[in-house]
Enzyme design. Structure first.
Site, mmCIF file in Angstrom:
data_model
loop_
_atom_site.group_PDB
_atom_site.id
_atom_site.type_symbol
_atom_site.label_atom_id
_atom_site.label_comp_id
_atom_site.label_asym_id
_atom_site.label_seq_id
_atom_site.Cartn_x
_atom_site.Cartn_y
_atom_site.Cartn_z
ATOM 1 N N HIS A 119 0.901 -1.255 -0.150
ATOM 2 C CA HIS A 119 -0.049 0.021 0.117
ATOM 3 C C HIS A 119 0.916 1.341 -0.078
ATOM 4 O O HIS A 119 2.023 1.239 0.434
ATOM 5 C CB HIS A 119 -0.978 0.020 0.972
ATOM 6 C CG HIS A 119 -1.989 -0.954 1.187
ATOM 7 N ND1 HIS A 119 -2.084 -2.242 1.543
ATOM 8 C CD2 HIS A 119 -3.349 -0.657 0.694
ATOM 9 C CE1 HIS A 119 -3.141 -2.979 1.060
ATOM 10 N NE2 HIS A 119 -3.886 -2.156 0.717
ATOM 11 N N LYS A 135 -0.524 4.841 4.658
ATOM 12 C CA LYS A 135 -1.355 3.928 5.209
ATOM 13 C C LYS A 135 -0.813 3.554 6.572
ATOM 14 O O LYS A 135 0.408 3.296 6.827
ATOM 15 C CB LYS A 135 -1.487 2.391 4.600
ATOM 16 C CG LYS A 135 -2.215 1.522 5.128
ATOM 17 C CD LYS A 135 -3.009 0.156 4.256
ATOM 18 C CE LYS A 135 -3.701 -0.355 4.887
ATOM 19 N NZ LYS A 135 -5.204 -0.087 5.403
HETATM 20 N N1 LIG Z 1 -12.817 -1.402 3.294
HETATM 21 C C1 LIG Z 1 -12.309 -1.084 2.241
HETATM 22 O O1 LIG Z 1 -12.655 -1.238 0.974
HETATM 23 C C2 LIG Z 1 -11.446 0.346 2.455
HETATM 24 C C3 LIG Z 1 -10.876 0.683 3.442
HETATM 25 N N2 LIG Z 1 -10.116 1.662 3.735
HETATM 26 C C4 LIG Z 1 -9.718 2.234 4.959
HETATM 27 O O2 LIG Z 1 -10.333 3.192 5.176
HETATM 28 C C5 LIG Z 1 -9.878 4.178 6.373
HETATM 29 C C6 LIG Z 1 -9.481 5.482 5.696
HETATM 30 O O3 LIG Z 1 -8.760 5.414 4.708
HETATM 31 P P1 LIG Z 1 -8.051 6.625 3.922
HETATM 32 O O4 LIG Z 1 -9.269 7.486 3.287
HETATM 33 O O5 LIG Z 1 -7.149 6.344 2.928
HETATM 34 O O6 LIG Z 1 -7.572 7.628 5.118
HETATM 35 P P2 LIG Z 1 -7.250 9.114 5.385
HETATM 36 O O7 LIG Z 1 -6.437 9.272 6.541
HETATM 37 O O8 LIG Z 1 -7.107 9.793 4.395
HETATM 38 O O9 LIG Z 1 -8.934 9.515 5.799
HETATM 39 C C7 LIG Z 1 -9.446 9.422 7.274
HETATM 40 C C8 LIG Z 1 -10.427 10.423 7.439
HETATM 41 O O10 LIG Z 1 -11.193 10.206 8.514
HETATM 42 C C9 LIG Z 1 -10.903 11.242 9.334
HETATM 43 N N3 LIG Z 1 -11.133 10.932 10.728
HETATM 44 C C10 LIG Z 1 -10.411 10.487 11.698
HETATM 45 N N4 LIG Z 1 -11.015 10.374 12.798
HETATM 46 C C11 LIG Z 1 -12.320 10.866 12.706
HETATM 47 C C12 LIG Z 1 -13.483 10.622 13.450
HETATM 48 N N5 LIG Z 1 -13.561 10.372 14.737
HETATM 49 N N6 LIG Z 1 -14.599 11.261 13.069
HETATM 50 C C13 LIG Z 1 -14.636 11.491 11.695
HETATM 51 N N7 LIG Z 1 -13.485 11.495 10.675
HETATM 52 C C14 LIG Z 1 -12.525 10.951 11.430
HETATM 53 C C15 LIG Z 1 -9.594 11.990 9.246
HETATM 54 O O11 LIG Z 1 -9.066 13.109 9.729
HETATM 55 P P3 LIG Z 1 -7.928 13.798 10.078
HETATM 56 O O12 LIG Z 1 -6.976 13.438 8.976
HETATM 57 O O13 LIG Z 1 -8.026 15.042 10.672
HETATM 58 O O14 LIG Z 1 -7.308 12.540 11.054
HETATM 59 C C16 LIG Z 1 -9.460 11.720 7.584
HETATM 60 O O15 LIG Z 1 -9.926 12.864 6.842
HETATM 61 C C17 LIG Z 1 -8.610 3.291 6.648
HETATM 62 O O16 LIG Z 1 -8.862 2.508 7.673
HETATM 63 C C18 LIG Z 1 -8.449 2.362 5.311
HETATM 64 O O17 LIG Z 1 -7.629 1.087 5.719
HETATM 65 C C19 LIG Z 1 -9.493 2.176 2.484
HETATM 66 C C20 LIG Z 1 -10.025 1.965 1.307
HETATM 67 C C21 LIG Z 1 -10.802 0.945 1.137
HETATM 68 O O1 LIG Z 2 -5.739 2.061 3.456
HETATM 69 C C1 LIG Z 2 -5.911 1.916 2.408
HETATM 70 O O2 LIG Z 2 -5.588 2.506 1.412
HETATM 71 C C2 LIG Z 2 -6.672 0.436 2.029
HETATM 72 N N1 LIG Z 2 -7.230 -0.091 3.100
HETATM 73 C C3 LIG Z 2 -7.922 -1.354 2.855
HETATM 74 C C4 LIG Z 2 -7.077 -2.490 3.717
HETATM 75 O O3 LIG Z 2 -6.536 -2.154 4.671
HETATM 76 O O4 LIG Z 2 -7.027 -3.607 3.155
HETATM 77 C C5 LIG Z 2 -8.329 -1.629 1.556
HETATM 78 C C6 LIG Z 2 -7.666 -1.253 0.405
HETATM 79 O O5 LIG Z 2 -6.441 -2.337 0.069
HETATM 80 C C7 LIG Z 2 -6.780 0.134 0.728
#
Ligand SMILES: NC(=O)C1=CN([C@@H]2O[C@H](COP(=O)(O)OP(=O)(O)OC[C@H]3O[C@@H](n4cnc5c(N)ncnc54)[C@H](OP(=O)(O)O)[C@@H]3O)[C@@H](O)[C@H]2O)C=CC1
Ligand SMILES: O=C(O)C1=N[C@H](C(=O)O)C[C@H](O)C1
Length: 242
Positions: free
Chosen positions: A130, A134
């Site tokens: 990743h 991450k």
């Molecule tokens: N299941 C799936 O298919 C996928 C899962 N993911 C997962 O999704 C999550 C987010 O990934 P990603 O978007 O890349 O991460 P980012 O860090 O880009 O985004 C997370 C966002 O959530 C905010 N946040 C943190 N705490 C809170 C809270 N208490 N309430 C509301 N918002 C909050 C952060 O704010 P701040 O920056 O201020 O902390 C940030 O803007 C990760 O756990 C990732 O692994 C990602 C891709 C696909």
């Molecule tokens: O953090 C990410 O970017 C992603 N998180 C998910 C994971 O932890 O598997 C899904 C995807 O691979 C992207």
């Protein structure tokens, strides 16, 4: 038109999700850290969470109070988070998954099938890569694929996984499922499940070319969840694969 609420709206996935919601002809609203989750849950037809494990408890409480279904895509969850999700599923429809894409959902099915047929002389290793930002490892997807392999072998992943190898580790344990994590660049999410057997090897792989695959899957799950009764659901159910 359904309004889908985004937890983590300013993050990488939050932005992709807003685009996917609009592409699906639906409406989005969202909050980031410090936002009013109770109001979001009350205003939206369903929530999708791509934020942080620290947000989960308050988010579930708000969804229960408003009777709003939720898709949880956030990874890095611990056992206690899964208990909270199980509790919430008594009152609302919940879907939690480490990966909302069609490709990974199908890959997990293939991994389960392969693990059912290949005995413990075939070592299973899950490799993921990743982007540099991450924060959790192994990825939620790697763990989901490890679970699928363990299910295929009828073993418990918690008792048979090998993680974080470093130094004088000793030989690989027979029947173990290994995990390795790489971080760098802008990789959206690459996963390989390797079956290393006696003098031959099979690799089942998925490459995410961008985040829209996760976002589109999450929208599909949210729109499906709105019509379900309380319970804990899975991506194969959403996609009609189970
Ligand atoms: N299941 C799936 O298919 C996928 C899962 N993911 C997962 O999704 C999550 C987010 O990934 P990603 O978007 O890349 O991460 P980012 O860090 O880009 O985004 C997370 C966002 O959530 C905010 N946040 C943190 N705490 C809170 C809270 N208490 N309430 C509301 N918002 C909050 C952060 O704010 P701040 O920056 O201020 O902390 C940030 O803007 C990760 O756990 C990732 O692994 C990602 C891709 C696909
Ligand atoms: O953090 C990410 O970017 C992603 N998180 C998910 C994971 O932890 O598997 C899904 C995807 O691979 C992207």
């Amino acid at each position: 038109m359904t309004s889908i609420g985004i937890i983590g709206s300013e993050g990488r996935m939050g932005v992709a999700l807003a685009a996917a919601i609009s592409e699906a002809g639906q409406q989005s609203c969202g909050i980031d850290k410090g936002g009013n989750v109770a109001k979001l849950a009350a205003d939206a037809g369903a929530l999708v969470d791509f934020s942080s494990p620290a947000a989960l408890e308050a988010t579930l409480d708000a969804c229960i109070a408003a009777k709003t279904p939720i898709v949880i895509g956030t990874t890095g969850l611990e056992e206690r988070h899964h208990y909270l999700i199980d509790d919430a599923a008594r009152d609302i429809a919940v879907l939690q998954t480490g990966n909302t894409s069609l490709g990974v959902t199908l890959l997990a099915h293939l991994v389960r099938e392969a693990a059912t047929r290949l005995d413990a002389d075939w070592d299973i290793e899950v490799l993921e890569m990743h982007h540099r930002n991450k924060v959790d490892a192994p990825s939620g997807t790697a763990l989901l694929l490890g679970e699928a392999a363990a299910e295929g072998r009828a073993i418990e992943l918690a008792k048979c996984s090998e993680r974080g190898r470093d130094g004088l580790t000793g030989a690989r344990g027979h029947g173990k499922i290994g995990f390795a994590s790489l971080r760098g660049g802008t990789v959206a999410g690459d996963h390989d499940v390797i079956f290393a057997g006696p003098e031959e090897m099979i690799t089942l792989s998925h490459r995410a070319e961008n985040r829209m695959i996760f976002a589109r899957g999450a929208v599909r799950a949210a729109l499906w969840l709105i019509h379900q009764k309380p319970g804990r659901y899975t991506m194969p159910q959403v996609l009609g694969l189970s």
